[in-house]
Design a protein around this motif. Structure first.
Motif, PDB file in Angstrom:
ATOM      1  N   PRO A   1      97.754  22.489  70.991  1.00 23.19           N
ATOM      2  CA  PRO A   1      97.880  22.986  69.622  1.00 23.19           C
ATOM      3  C   PRO A   1      98.581  24.329  69.534  1.00 23.19           C
ATOM      4  O   PRO A   1      98.722  25.035  70.531  1.00 23.19           O
ATOM      5  N   GLU A   2      98.971  24.651  68.302  1.00 26.37           N
ATOM      6  CA  GLU A   2      99.634  25.915  68.018  1.00 26.37           C
ATOM      7  C   GLU A   2      98.671  27.074  68.259  1.00 26.37           C
ATOM      8  O   GLU A   2      97.477  26.949  68.077  1.00 26.37           O
ATOM      9  N   GLY A   3      99.200  28.211  68.697  1.00 30.25           N
ATOM     10  CA  GLY A   3      98.383  29.428  68.720  1.00 30.25           C
ATOM     11  C   GLY A   3      97.579  29.645  69.975  1.00 30.25           C
ATOM     12  O   GLY A   3      96.549  30.317  69.923  1.00 30.25           O
ATOM     13  N   ARG A   4      98.037  29.100  71.103  1.00 25.45           N
ATOM     14  CA  ARG A   4      97.396  29.388  72.409  1.00 25.45           C
ATOM     15  C   ARG A   4      95.880  29.311  72.322  1.00 25.45           C
ATOM     16  O   ARG A   4      95.173  30.280  72.587  1.00 25.45           O
ATOM     17  N   GLN A   5      95.388  28.176  71.863  1.00 24.33           N
ATOM     18  CA  GLN A   5      93.945  28.065  71.680  1.00 24.33           C
ATOM     19  C   GLN A   5      93.244  27.810  73.007  1.00 24.33           C
ATOM     20  O   GLN A   5      93.036  26.675  73.413  1.00 24.33           O
ATOM     21  N   VAL A   6      92.895  28.903  73.696  1.00 18.95           N
ATOM     22  CA  VAL A   6      92.130  28.776  74.936  1.00 18.95           C
ATOM     23  C   VAL A   6      90.688  29.169  74.634  1.00 18.95           C
ATOM     24  O   VAL A   6      90.415  29.773  73.607  1.00 18.95           O
ATOM     25  N   PHE A   7      89.781  28.790  75.532  1.00 20.07           N
ATOM     26  CA  PHE A   7      88.383  29.212  75.366  1.00 20.07           C
ATOM     27  C   PHE A   7      88.282  30.619  75.951  1.00 20.07           C
ATOM     28  O   PHE A   7      88.203  30.795  77.170  1.00 20.07           O
ATOM     29  N   ALA A   8      88.314  31.626  75.060  1.00 22.55           N
ATOM     30  CA  ALA A   8      88.506  33.019  75.485  1.00 22.55           C
ATOM     31  C   ALA A   8      87.414  33.526  76.420  1.00 22.55           C
ATOM     32  O   ALA A   8      87.681  34.315  77.325  1.00 22.55           O
ATOM     33  N   ARG A   9      86.166  33.045  76.230  1.00 19.65           N
ATOM     34  CA  ARG A   9      85.087  33.604  77.048  1.00 19.65           C
ATOM     35  C   ARG A   9      84.844  32.821  78.335  1.00 19.65           C
ATOM     36  O   ARG A   9      84.049  33.214  79.172  1.00 19.65           O
ATOM     37  N   MET A  10      85.541  31.698  78.446  1.00 16.31           N
ATOM     38  CA  MET A  10      85.428  30.920  79.692  1.00 16.31           C
ATOM     39  C   MET A  10      86.486  31.393  80.680  1.00 16.31           C
ATOM     40  O   MET A  10      87.500  31.965  80.292  1.00 16.31           O
ATOM     41  N   THR A  11      86.240  31.166  81.965  1.00 15.27           N
ATOM     42  CA  THR A  11      87.240  31.569  82.965  1.00 15.27           C
ATOM     43  C   THR A  11      88.465  30.650  82.871  1.00 15.27           C
ATOM     44  O   THR A  11      88.402  29.562  82.271  1.00 15.27           O
ATOM     45  N   VAL A  12      89.538  31.102  83.487  1.00 12.96           N
ATOM     46  CA  VAL A  12      90.764  30.306  83.540  1.00 12.96           C
ATOM     47  C   VAL A  12      90.465  28.957  84.207  1.00 12.96           C
ATOM     48  O   VAL A  12      90.852  27.890  83.716  1.00 12.96           O
ATOM     49  N   ALA A  13      89.713  29.010  85.307  1.00 14.57           N
ATOM     50  CA  ALA A  13      89.402  27.780  86.048  1.00 14.57           C
ATOM     51  C   ALA A  13      88.610  26.806  85.169  1.00 14.57           C
ATOM     52  O   ALA A  13      88.886  25.592  85.165  1.00 14.57           O
ATOM     53  N   ASP A  14      87.632  27.338  84.401  1.00 15.30           N
ATOM     54  CA  ASP A  14      86.828  26.450  83.548  1.00 15.30           C
ATOM     55  C   ASP A  14      87.646  25.882  82.397  1.00 15.30           C
ATOM     56  O   ASP A  14      87.435  24.738  81.978  1.00 15.30           O
ATOM     57  N   ASN A  15      88.584  26.674  81.882  1.00 14.25           N
ATOM     58  CA  ASN A  15      89.482  26.149  80.849  1.00 14.25           C
ATOM     59  C   ASN A  15      90.250  24.950  81.388  1.00 14.25           C
ATOM     60  O   ASN A  15      90.388  23.926  80.716  1.00 14.25           O
ATOM     61  N   LEU A  16      90.746  25.083  82.614  1.00 15.47           N
ATOM     62  CA  LEU A  16      91.510  23.973  83.203  1.00 15.47           C
ATOM     63  C   LEU A  16      90.607  22.772  83.454  1.00 15.47           C
ATOM     64  O   LEU A  16      90.986  21.632  83.191  1.00 15.47           O
ATOM     65  N   ARG A  17      89.384  23.047  83.930  1.00 16.47           N
ATOM     66  CA  ARG A  17      88.434  21.948  84.148  1.00 16.47           C
ATOM     67  C   ARG A  17      88.180  21.189  82.845  1.00 16.47           C
ATOM     68  O   ARG A  17      88.088  19.968  82.818  1.00 16.47           O
ATOM     69  N   ALA A  18      88.060  21.967  81.756  1.00 19.65           N
ATOM     70  CA  ALA A  18      87.805  21.336  80.448  1.00 19.65           C
ATOM     71  C   ALA A  18      88.938  20.381  80.078  1.00 19.65           C
ATOM     72  O   ALA A  18      88.713  19.345  79.461  1.00 19.65           O
ATOM     73  N   GLY A  19      90.161  20.725  80.504  1.00 17.37           N
ATOM     74  CA  GLY A  19      91.296  19.862  80.195  1.00 17.37           C
ATOM     75  C   GLY A  19      91.237  18.523  80.900  1.00 17.37           C
ATOM     76  O   GLY A  19      91.883  17.563  80.483  1.00 17.37           O
ATOM     77  N   ALA A  20      90.459  18.466  81.974  1.00 20.25           N
ATOM     78  CA  ALA A  20      90.383  17.215  82.735  1.00 20.25           C
ATOM     79  C   ALA A  20      89.271  16.301  82.216  1.00 20.25           C
ATOM     80  O   ALA A  20      89.155  15.152  82.648  1.00 20.25           O
ATOM     81  N   LEU A  21      88.480  16.795  81.239  1.00 25.34           N
ATOM     82  CA  LEU A  21      87.312  16.020  80.804  1.00 25.34           C
ATOM     83  C   LEU A  21      87.679  14.656  80.212  1.00 25.34           C
ATOM     84  O   LEU A  21      86.967  13.693  80.409  1.00 25.34           O
ATOM     85  N   GLY A  22      88.802  14.620  79.482  1.00 26.27           N
ATOM     86  CA  GLY A  22      89.157  13.353  78.843  1.00 26.27           C
ATOM     87  C   GLY A  22      89.963  12.427  79.733  1.00 26.27           C
ATOM     88  O   GLY A  22      90.374  11.360  79.308  1.00 26.27           O
ATOM     89  N   ALA A  23      90.186  12.849  80.967  1.00 23.27           N
ATOM     90  CA  ALA A  23      91.076  12.078  81.838  1.00 23.27           C
ATOM     91  C   ALA A  23      90.409  10.814  82.357  1.00 23.27           C
ATOM     92  O   ALA A  23      89.194  10.748  82.494  1.00 23.27           O
ATOM     93  N   ARG A  24      91.246   9.834  82.659  1.00 22.82           N
ATOM     94  CA  ARG A  24      90.710   8.584  83.204  1.00 22.82           C
ATOM     95  C   ARG A  24      90.492   8.671  84.701  1.00 22.82           C
ATOM     96  O   ARG A  24      89.674   7.986  85.267  1.00 22.82           O
ATOM     97  N   GLY A  25      91.270   9.550  85.355  1.00 24.36           N
ATOM     98  CA  GLY A  25      91.233   9.613  86.813  1.00 24.36           C
ATOM     99  C   GLY A  25      89.945  10.203  87.369  1.00 24.36           C
ATOM    100  O   GLY A  25      89.127  10.753  86.639  1.00 24.36           O
ATOM    101  N   GLY A  26      89.774  10.127  88.662  1.00 26.88           N
ATOM    102  CA  GLY A  26      88.602  10.685  89.322  1.00 26.88           C
ATOM    103  C   GLY A  26      88.890  12.051  89.904  1.00 26.88           C
ATOM    104  O   GLY A  26      89.854  12.704  89.498  1.00 26.88           O
ATOM    105  N   ARG A  27      88.033  12.453  90.875  1.00 27.75           N
ATOM    106  CA  ARG A  27      88.182  13.793  91.456  1.00 27.75           C
ATOM    107  C   ARG A  27      89.524  14.031  92.115  1.00 27.75           C
ATOM    108  O   ARG A  27      90.079  15.105  92.031  1.00 27.75           O
ATOM    109  N   ARG A  28      90.001  12.995  92.783  1.00 21.96           N
ATOM    110  CA  ARG A  28      91.254  13.175  93.514  1.00 21.96           C
ATOM    111  C   ARG A  28      92.406  13.471  92.549  1.00 21.96           C
ATOM    112  O   ARG A  28      93.213  14.365  92.772  1.00 21.96           O
ATOM    113  N   GLU A  29      92.435  12.721  91.426  1.00 24.21           N
ATOM    114  CA  GLU A  29      93.497  12.927  90.429  1.00 24.21           C
ATOM    115  C   GLU A  29      93.385  14.323  89.821  1.00 24.21           C
ATOM    116  O   GLU A  29      94.382  14.999  89.587  1.00 24.21           O
TER     117      GLU A  29
END
Ligand code: ATP
Length: 267
Positions: free
Chosen positions: A90-118
């Motif tokens: 989305p517009e406006g760099r909507q990151v979770f400001a109080r979460m770490t960078v690593a957790d933000n990236l982890r959150a992006g994988a939540l909707g993924a179909r792949g497993g840990r390896r992917e």
């Protein structure tokens, strides 16, 4: 693998406000396509309709269809759209400001179909594209600069291994150098097999990246065609690239010079 998107005669309302009227847009497999337009033209609305998030803004499609990879997206939940491989940044760099960078990236994988390896492979890819996100993995996202937050928003979008990325004004508010850097990254992401639908007010950058461009004007497609042809069109140059129509400007100056009394005000 990339896939194609077909938007056909899409109309969208927000209550009494008609935001899109019979909009048709194609993103061929593996392409970068851009949608240009001024404020309120309907660009974000188009992306929301594709990602099935219109309802969060009280909008709804009143007509038309959207197909991805030959299958209708109509009726799917936003999560199913992500699972199908369509991810919106989305517009406006909507990151979770109080979460770490690593957790933000982890959150992006939540909707993924792949497993840990992917997920691990996606993270390695994101770190390769944006090494700063590895260096700052344990910092709060809110402490990153604007450009770094845009990288994080893009990186988070990549974590689910999308086949089509919907990007809403990724260069908005960035210094020119950072905007160029983001543009290069979009090219790289595309080269690795992800189709891109790029919504932009910055027509100069978008027309350089895209093969095809659409211009939205008050909810309707006003112009469409190969990006290089649109970049050469006088109308696009004047309205979106800030190029002055020299003949028109010269005529205006001449008219002013030869008829100065017309503008004199007398009480
Ligand atoms: P910008 O570049 O300024 O973000 P945009 O091209 O993305 O603009 P949209 O945000 O899609 O345009 O808005 C299209 C039209 O729909 C505008 O007239 C806007 O005022 C209206 N609109 C957008 N969101 C809503 C909403 N939640 N409720 C009512 N009207 C809305």
């Amino acid at each position: 693998m990339a896939a194609s998107l077909e938007v056909r005669a899409l109309s969208v309302d927000y209550g009494p406000v008609r935001a899109l009227r019979e909009v048709t847009v194609d993103v061929p497999e593996g392409a970068i396509v851009t949608v240009l337009g001024g404020n309120g033209a309907g660009k974000s609305t188009l992306l929301r309709a594709i990602s099935r998030t219109l309802a969060y803004c009280r909008g709804h499609a009143t007509g038309g269809s959207i197909r991805f990879d030959g299958r209708p997206l109509d009726g799917l939940s936003p999560a199913r759209v992500v699972a199908a491989g369509v991810v919106q940044v989305p517009e406006g760099r909507q990151v979770f400001a109080r979460m770490t960078v690593a957790d933000n990236l982890r959150a992006g994988a939540l909707g993924a179909r792949g497993g840990r390896r992917e997920t691990a492979a996606a993270l390695a890819r994101v770190h390769e594209l944006f090494p700063v996100l590895a260096d700052r993995a344990h910092q709060r996202a809110g402490l990153l600069s604007g450009g770094e937050q845009q990288m994080l928003a893009l990186g988070r979008g990549l974590m689910s291994g999308p086949r089509l990325l919907l990007l809403d004004e990724p260069s908005l508010g960035l210094a020119p150098l950072m905007a160029t850097r983001i543009a290069e990254t979009i090219q790289e992401i595309n080269a690795r097999g992800t189709s891109v639908l790029l919504v932009e007010q910055n027509a100069a950058i978008a027309l350089r990246l895209a093969s095809t461009a659409y211009v939205l004007d008050v909810g309707e497609v006003a112009l469409a065609g190969p990006a290089d042809e649109l970049a050469a069109s006088d109308e696009v140059r004047r309205r979106y690239l800030g190029v002055v129509d020299e003949d028109a400007a010269a005529d205006a100056v001449q008219a002013e010079v030869s008829a100065p009394t017309l503008r004199r005000w007398t009480p």
